[in-house]
Design a protein around this motif. Structure first.
Motif, PDB file in Angstrom:
ATOM      1  N   LEU A  63      46.054  70.854 -91.380  1.00 36.06           N
ATOM      2  CA  LEU A  63      46.940  69.887 -92.018  1.00 36.06           C
ATOM      3  C   LEU A  63      47.087  70.128 -93.520  1.00 36.06           C
ATOM      4  CD1 LEU A  63      45.962  66.572 -90.218  1.00 36.06           C
ATOM      5  CD2 LEU A  63      47.933  68.053 -89.820  1.00 36.06           C
ATOM      6  N   THR A  64      46.423  71.152 -94.023  1.00 37.99           N
ATOM      7  CA  THR A  64      46.608  71.552 -95.416  1.00 37.99           C
ATOM      8  C   THR A  64      47.676  72.633 -95.527  1.00 37.99           C
ATOM      9  OG1 THR A  64      44.300  71.044 -95.890  1.00 37.99           O
ATOM     10  CG2 THR A  64      45.439  72.450 -97.464  1.00 37.99           C
ATOM     11  N   LYS A  65      47.592  73.626 -94.653  1.00 37.99           N
ATOM     12  CA  LYS A  65      48.612  74.672 -94.598  1.00 37.99           C
ATOM     13  C   LYS A  65      48.528  75.310 -93.218  1.00 37.99           C
ATOM     14  CE  LYS A  65      50.673  78.388 -97.285  1.00 37.99           C
ATOM     15  NZ  LYS A  65      50.562  79.271 -98.465  1.00 37.99           N
ATOM     16  N   LEU A  66      49.682  75.567 -92.612  1.00 37.31           N
ATOM     17  CA  LEU A  66      49.679  75.924 -91.198  1.00 37.31           C
ATOM     18  C   LEU A  66      49.213  77.336 -90.908  1.00 37.31           C
ATOM     19  CD1 LEU A  66      52.822  74.037 -89.934  1.00 37.31           C
ATOM     20  CD2 LEU A  66      50.448  73.581 -89.388  1.00 37.31           C
ATOM     21  N   THR A  67      49.084  78.195 -91.913  1.00 37.02           N
ATOM     22  CA  THR A  67      48.486  79.495 -91.630  1.00 37.02           C
ATOM     23  C   THR A  67      47.005  79.360 -91.273  1.00 37.02           C
ATOM     24  OG1 THR A  67      48.300  79.734 -94.032  1.00 37.02           O
ATOM     25  CG2 THR A  67      50.036  80.971 -92.951  1.00 37.02           C
ATOM     26  N   ALA A  68      46.424  78.183 -91.533  1.00 38.36           N
ATOM     27  CA  ALA A  68      45.048  77.927 -91.101  1.00 38.36           C
ATOM     28  C   ALA A  68      44.939  77.824 -89.590  1.00 38.36           C
ATOM     29  CB  ALA A  68      44.519  76.649 -91.754  1.00 38.36           C
ATOM     30  N   LEU A  69      46.061  77.848 -88.862  1.00 32.59           N
ATOM     31  CA  LEU A  69      46.003  77.913 -87.398  1.00 32.59           C
ATOM     32  C   LEU A  69      45.223  79.131 -86.927  1.00 32.59           C
ATOM     33  CD1 LEU A  69      49.666  76.879 -86.535  1.00 32.59           C
ATOM     34  CD2 LEU A  69      47.594  75.640 -85.866  1.00 32.59           C
ATOM     35  N   ALA A  70      45.127  80.159 -87.783  1.00 31.89           N
ATOM     36  CA  ALA A  70      44.353  81.339 -87.429  1.00 31.89           C
ATOM     37  C   ALA A  70      42.879  81.016 -87.219  1.00 31.89           C
ATOM     38  CB  ALA A  70      44.500  82.401 -88.514  1.00 31.89           C
ATOM     39  N   LEU A  71      42.406  79.913 -87.789  1.00 34.49           N
ATOM     40  CA  LEU A  71      41.004  79.521 -87.622  1.00 34.49           C
ATOM     41  C   LEU A  71      40.703  78.966 -86.237  1.00 34.49           C
ATOM     42  CD1 LEU A  71      40.590  77.608 -90.998  1.00 34.49           C
ATOM     43  CD2 LEU A  71      39.636  79.851 -90.479  1.00 34.49           C
ATOM     44  N   VAL A  72      41.726  78.465 -85.560  1.00 36.90           N
ATOM     45  CA  VAL A  72      41.507  77.739 -84.312  1.00 36.90           C
ATOM     46  C   VAL A  72      40.776  78.582 -83.274  1.00 36.90           C
ATOM     47  CG1 VAL A  72      42.642  76.576 -82.379  1.00 36.90           C
ATOM     48  CG2 VAL A  72      43.415  76.158 -84.732  1.00 36.90           C
ATOM     49  N   PRO A  73      41.243  79.799 -82.924  1.00 27.87           N
ATOM     50  CA  PRO A  73      40.512  80.554 -81.890  1.00 27.87           C
ATOM     51  C   PRO A  73      39.099  80.914 -82.326  1.00 27.87           C
ATOM     52  CG  PRO A  73      42.218  81.916 -82.896  1.00 27.87           C
ATOM     53  CD  PRO A  73      42.447  80.522 -83.367  1.00 27.87           C
ATOM     54  N   ALA A  96      42.935  74.782-101.350  1.00 32.51           N
ATOM     55  CA  ALA A  96      42.440  73.715-100.479  1.00 32.51           C
ATOM     56  C   ALA A  96      42.263  74.235 -99.062  1.00 32.51           C
ATOM     57  CB  ALA A  96      43.404  72.531-100.503  1.00 32.51           C
ATOM     58  N   MET A  97      43.224  75.041 -98.588  1.00 29.43           N
ATOM     59  CA  MET A  97      43.102  75.626 -97.259  1.00 29.43           C
ATOM     60  C   MET A  97      41.890  76.543 -97.182  1.00 29.43           C
ATOM     61  SD  MET A  97      45.750  78.194 -95.313  1.00 29.43           S
ATOM     62  CE  MET A  97      45.581  79.332 -96.695  1.00 29.43           C
ATOM     63  N   ALA A  98      41.670  77.380 -98.213  1.00 32.70           N
ATOM     64  CA  ALA A  98      40.517  78.271 -98.221  1.00 32.70           C
ATOM     65  C   ALA A  98      39.212  77.482 -98.217  1.00 32.70           C
ATOM     66  CB  ALA A  98      40.585  79.189 -99.434  1.00 32.70           C
ATOM     67  N   ALA A  99      39.159  76.400 -99.013  1.00 29.62           N
ATOM     68  CA  ALA A  99      37.949  75.582 -99.075  1.00 29.62           C
ATOM     69  C   ALA A  99      37.625  74.968 -97.720  1.00 29.62           C
ATOM     70  CB  ALA A  99      38.121  74.495-100.134  1.00 29.62           C
ATOM     71  N   LEU A 100      38.633  74.382 -97.074  1.00 33.22           N
ATOM     72  CA  LEU A 100      38.402  73.746 -95.778  1.00 33.22           C
ATOM     73  C   LEU A 100      38.121  74.785 -94.693  1.00 33.22           C
ATOM     74  CD1 LEU A 100      41.104  70.949 -95.993  1.00 33.22           C
ATOM     75  CD2 LEU A 100      38.619  70.657 -96.031  1.00 33.22           C
ATOM     76  N   SER A 101      38.644  76.002 -94.846  1.00 37.53           N
ATOM     77  CA  SER A 101      38.322  77.072 -93.893  1.00 37.53           C
ATOM     78  C   SER A 101      36.834  77.402 -93.955  1.00 37.53           C
ATOM     79  CB  SER A 101      39.149  78.322 -94.208  1.00 37.53           C
ATOM     80  OG  SER A 101      40.528  78.072 -94.101  1.00 37.53           O
ATOM     81  N   LEU A 102      36.290  77.490 -95.170  1.00 38.78           N
ATOM     82  CA  LEU A 102      34.860  77.764 -95.316  1.00 38.78           C
ATOM     83  C   LEU A 102      34.021  76.643 -94.724  1.00 38.78           C
ATOM     84  CD1 LEU A 102      35.003  79.147 -98.957  1.00 38.78           C
ATOM     85  CD2 LEU A 102      34.157  80.420 -96.980  1.00 38.78           C
ATOM     86  N   TRP A 103      34.409  75.404 -94.988  1.00 36.70           N
ATOM     87  CA  TRP A 103      33.649  74.280 -94.452  1.00 36.70           C
ATOM     88  C   TRP A 103      33.770  74.191 -92.929  1.00 36.70           C
ATOM     89  CZ3 TRP A 103      29.951  71.417 -96.516  1.00 36.70           C
ATOM     90  CH2 TRP A 103      29.823  71.396 -97.904  1.00 36.70           C
TER      91      TRP A 103
END
Length: 634
Positions: A376-386, A340-347
């Motif tokens: 909000l799916t997994k906090l390692t997605a914080l890497a996407l923010v910058p 789910a995190m990977a999917a939302l990262s792509l979107w």
């Protein structure tokens, strides 16, 4: 039967060879005892083989008779009727071997999706790969091809079938941390609220979950490829009966998943409703979780459509590549928020790329909302923010310079609101329920709470450790990790480490995949050079700088997050934070590399290369399924 002198007595069928060559193997839930291979002459219809040394500690054990000869041998049961036929080294076709193993999966009613046992997973996998290759051939054979909605629906179907193939093959809780993630989902469905983690001691799940774990020897099978889960029909019926009689109340216990954000768990919790035992719940959750694989495949399509709107065939190749990516499919076949995190990262990256084309208030709001949902799916997605912020801010700055300042103000305002709404809603729900906003290990790592390390030294040690996790060690740096993690952890894991990281592809396959990846990178650099045109790299930076900067910042931020958590965990005596699935937030960056490589190969070579690429990924997925069948049912 036990016989004198530490030997087992076997009764052979009439006829056959005058001697028997083989050994006895005793398997308990925690160890495998192997007897010596010996050739024993028949005494009438009886042979006696040496039993392995060592006791079973009073635990139940399986006694296996292993033939080491070419001629088949028939063993007789106590009434004298034939009970077992040992083929030994008798030549067998790969199809008959596969059929035997898939037949065992059909008998294993302890499987979550036992109804799809036997050839069911094979048919699902064949359908996924066949559909993918068919789509690629049809699209790439005609330069005038244009996609329709059903084309993208078919790409999503490939991803879904891929995930369901894994869901049918994988035994209970043989995905990393699946036992914790299932407990989280079951608690939400059972109580209608998020877990707080009130209890720190077992039991870790409902009585049904605990009983299933014990009867299926889950913790013993993990990390021990020689041990297999029960697969006979009799065992399967007993497991189903006992799990069905166990209770279903899920305790509010603290696990390594409890503090994670709830978006994924809420999305699949409806599958845990509707009754049934723990195994029935797990089966339905796995099926629903597989939908995230379809979302990921469409996210890759959306990202490439924004990057190269005039080249839909590129989007098709990228979407099918993600839909058949073995590591992603393996995770989608279990219960875990990683897909789910990977999917939302792509979107989120697709929405950011749309902003780069034209930063309207709606486009900025969509990018901000998807970024917040990924976190909000997994906090390692914080890497996407910058990375996402770099792309959006770059687009807004360009718009500001063009004089559309009112549009920029509106876009910035809607973006902040769109990101804040889900974040504030989660923070309010967490604070109201007494939950921690972030996992303890991440909070400790960020704040630097370590085992007596000084702040400065801790920072330098963390940077040193992070460097060596992803890059070769420099001569003046102290060695932090055994071997070369870039190969032994990341490359090996991305090629395929499955189960609880206890099996994967052999070394030659990993070496071939690494060489192929280097070729793709080289072609991607060629594609970037073509994109730069006569203006060179400076022109490329001027036209696409924020996109390239966003990809770089995401990659660096993810490396720093993983490295920091890993360093802190090891410093405080915890496990290493080194698994390839932690790299999934960078999947959009990998798609960008694929787009650059497609630009580098040229139009004439695209049909051949595109079909070959999709076919190679399909073969990769099929090989991953094959070693999985061997691992658990071989």
């Amino acid at each position: 039967m036990p016989a004198a002198g530490g030997r087992a007595e076997l009764r052979l069928g009439a006829g056959g060879p005058a001697s028997f060559r083989g050994r006895i193997e005793v398997r308990t839930p925690t160890r495998v005892l192997q007897g010596p291979v010996e050739t024993v002459a028949r005494n009438g219809d009886v042979v006696r083989l040496a039993l392995p040394r060592g006791g079973t500690g009073g635990r139940p054990a399986q006694v296996c008779v292993i033939s080491e000869q070419a001629a088949p041998v028939v063993l007789r049961g106590t009434p004298g009727t034939p009970a077992l036929r040992l083929v030994g080294r008798e030549p067998q076709t790969w199809l008959s071997q596969l059929g035997t193993m898939l037949g065992r999966s059909a008998e294993a009613k302890g499987q979550p999706l036992y109804a799809l046992g036997g050839w069911g997973p094979a048919l699902l996998g064949i359908a996924a790969i066949g559909l993918a290759i068919g789509l690629a051939v049809r699209a790439l054979a005609d330069e005038r091809w244009r996609p329709r909605r059903r084309t993208w629906a078919a790409v999503a179907l490939v991803g879904l079938l891929h995930a369901w193939t894994w869901a049918a093959l994988l035994p209970v809780f043989q995905v990393p941390d699946e036992v914790s993630h299932y407990q989280y989902v079951a608690y939400v469905a059972d109580h209608g609220e998020l877990p707080e983690g009130r209890l720190d001691a077992p039991p870790w799940g409902s009585p049904g979950q605990e009983r299933a774990t014990a009867l299926l020897h889950t913790t013993s099978v993990q990390f021990h490829p020689a041990l297999k889960p029960p697969w006979t029909a009799a065992e399967g019926r007993r497991i189903r009966d006992e799990v069905g009689r166990a209770g279903s109340d899920v305790p509010d216990v603290h696990t390594n998943a409890t503090d994670q954000p709830p978006l994924y768990y809420l999305s699949v919790a409806p599958a845990a409703l509707g009754g049934g035992d723990a195994l029935d719940q797990l089966a339905r959750i796995r099926l629903l979780s597989g939908l995230w694989m379809a979302v990921a495949a469409l996210g890759a399509v959306a990202l490439v459509r924004q990057l190269a709107p005039a080249r839909p065939r590129w989007a098709l190749i990228a979407g099918l590549g993600v839909a058949l990516f073995p590591l992603l499919g393996f995770l989608a076949g279990g219960v875990t928020p990683d897909v789910a995190m990977a999917a939302l990262s792509l979107w989120a990256f697709a929405a950011a790329a749309r902003c780069w084309r034209r930063p309207t208030p709606g486009a900025v709001a969509l990018a901000a909302a998807l970024l917040a949902l990924a976190v909000l799916t997994k906090l390692t997605a914080l890497a996407l923010v910058p990375g996402v912020l770099a792309i959006v801010i770059g687009a807004l700055v360009r718009q500001w310079r063009s004089g559309e300042r009112a549009t920029v103000r509106a876009a910035a305002t809607t973006g902040v609101v769109a990101a804040a709404v889900p974040a504030v809603a989660y923070a309010a729900a967490a604070l109201a329920s007494g939950r921690s906003l972030i996992p303890g290990v991440l909070g400790d790592a960020v704040e630097g709470r370590s085992a007596g390390a000084a702040t400065g030294g801790d920072l330098l040690g963390s940077l040193n450790s992070t460097w060596q996790l992803f890059l070769p060690r420099l001569p003046f740096l102290a060695d932090e990790h055994p071997g070369e993690p870039i190969w032994s952890v990341w490359a090996d894991g991305l090629v395929g480490r499955f189960g609880v990281l206890d099996y994967g592809f052999p070394a030659p396959v990993r070496a071939f995949a690494a060489a192929l990846a280097l070729v793709v990178l080289a072609v991607a650099l060629r594609g970037l050079r073509r994109l730069a045109g006569d203006g060179g790299w400076r022109s490329l930076a001027a036209r696409h700088g924020p996109l390239l900067l966003g990809a770089a910042l995401t990659t660096i931020a993810l490396a720093l997050i993983i490295g920091r958590i890993d360093y802190h965990s090891r410093l405080t005596g915890g496990p290493a934070f080194q698994q390839a699935r932690y790299l999934l937030p960078a999947l959009p960056v990998a798609v960008l590399v694929v787009v650059a490589a497609l630009r580098g190969i040229g139009r004439r070579a695209l049909p051949v290369v595109g079909v070959a690429a999709v076919s190679t990924v399909g073969l990769w997925a099929a090989a991953a399924w094959a070693i999985t069948v061997t691992r658990y049912f071989g």
